[in-house]
Write an enzyme that holds these catalytic residues in place. Structure first.
Site, short mmCIF file in Angstrom:
data_model
loop_
_atom_site.label_atom_id
_atom_site.label_comp_id
_atom_site.label_asym_id
_atom_site.label_seq_id
_atom_site.Cartn_x
_atom_site.Cartn_y
_atom_site.Cartn_z
N LEU A 59 42.58 18.53 30.33
CA LEU A 59 42.32 17.64 31.46
C LEU A 59 43.18 18.13 32.61
CD1 LEU A 59 42.39 14.00 29.99
CD2 LEU A 59 40.37 15.32 30.64
N ASP A 60 42.65 18.08 33.82
CA ASP A 60 43.46 18.42 34.99
C ASP A 60 44.69 17.54 35.02
OD1 ASP A 60 41.39 20.09 35.72
OD2 ASP A 60 40.58 18.75 37.25
N ARG A 61 45.76 18.08 35.57
CA ARG A 61 47.01 17.34 35.65
C ARG A 61 46.85 15.93 36.25
NH1 ARG A 61 52.55 19.76 38.35
NH2 ARG A 61 53.88 17.95 37.99
N THR A 63 44.22 14.04 36.36
CA THR A 63 43.21 13.24 35.68
C THR A 63 43.83 12.52 34.49
OG1 THR A 63 41.51 14.85 36.30
CG2 THR A 63 40.95 13.31 34.55
N ARG A 163 35.20 17.21 40.20
CA ARG A 163 35.80 17.13 41.53
C ARG A 163 35.04 18.01 42.53
NH1 ARG A 163 41.98 18.31 39.93
NH2 ARG A 163 42.31 18.09 42.18
#
Length: 241
Positions: A59-61, A63, A163
């Site tokens: 997961l993106d930081r 998120t 995104r």
């Protein structure tokens, strides 16, 4: 949950797998891009349960939401294969600028790979769950501003896919500092004290690699997301489990 808290919320656990509700702002593991960081979900979870774990996906930081780890190295390829063949279903929630005219659709828009530079097929389906109009001029053009709560299901797994797809539609996710709208981010920070990305990995559905049981893991919304739902007048909204 604050990042200085020593305890991660565990959503699912058996002898093979463990899933957590990752807080926004927490890196999954060490990376050269953020070399100064010393706190990672991977190490925190290892310390918390006293056992080696490996992340199955990322997961993106910024998120938040469901993050799955394997406790046994030998089943990691079986899990990664499910992600690769698109049999895993991922459901996200996001709050975005504007209200899409089409309330439910598939975003089919190729994205350039940040590694190879090649264009890759990329699909994300979305559905509008709630709409809001607030009496603030955030753009300098209109007396009010409109926002939507979206449910999103990425069919592919490209970097920053959701995104970038929403930025392509110009329905930027609030709090997105890389692909978002700085005017909206600054407004929500000043007006509501909101500094986090409003993108949450709500649910992860997959087949257990050993038992073949269908597993569904649900992560409740973090406080900053819940607060923005209230700020936008959606406090009566009932999210499906």
């Amino acid at each position: 949950m604050h990042l200085n808290s020593p305890v991660l919320e565990i959503l699912f656990e058996d002898e093979y797998l463990i899933a957590i509700n990752k807080p926004s702002g927490l890196l999954v593991h060490r990376t050269s891009i953020a070399a100064e960081e010393t706190v990672f979900a991977l190490q925190m979870l290892r310390d918390q349960i006293g056992q080696h774990v490996s992340p199955v996906h990322r997961l993106d930081r910024p998120t938040s939401g469901v993050l799955l780890f394997s406790k046994k190295e030998e089943i990691l390829p079986l899990l990664k294969e499910q992600f690769a063949d698109r049999s895993v279903q991922k459901t996200y929630l996001a709050i975005v600028r504007g209200i899409p005219e089409v309330k439910s659709a598939m975003i089919d828009h190729p994205l350039k790979s940040e590694r190879s530079g090649r264009m890759q097929e990329s699909q994300t389906s979305y559905q509008v769950l709630a709409e809001a109009e607030i009496p603030f001029d955030t753009t300098g053009r209109y007396p009010t501003s409109r926002y939507s709560l979206l449910e999103l299901k990425p069919e592919t797994g490209r970097t920053h896919q959701i995104r970038r797809h929403l930025a392509h539609l110009r329905h930027y996710i609030l709090g997105d500092k890389k692909h978002g709208d700085n005017k909206q981010n600054q407004f929500f920070e000043k007006q509501f004290g909101m500094e986090n990305l409003l993108l949450h990995a709500r649910k992860l559905e997959f087949r257990h690699p050993i038992s073949s049981e269908n597993i569904s893991v649900l992560a409740q919304l973090p406080p900053h997301f819940q607060k923005t739902i209230i700020d936008l007048g959606w406090s009566e909204l009932q999210l499906k489990e």
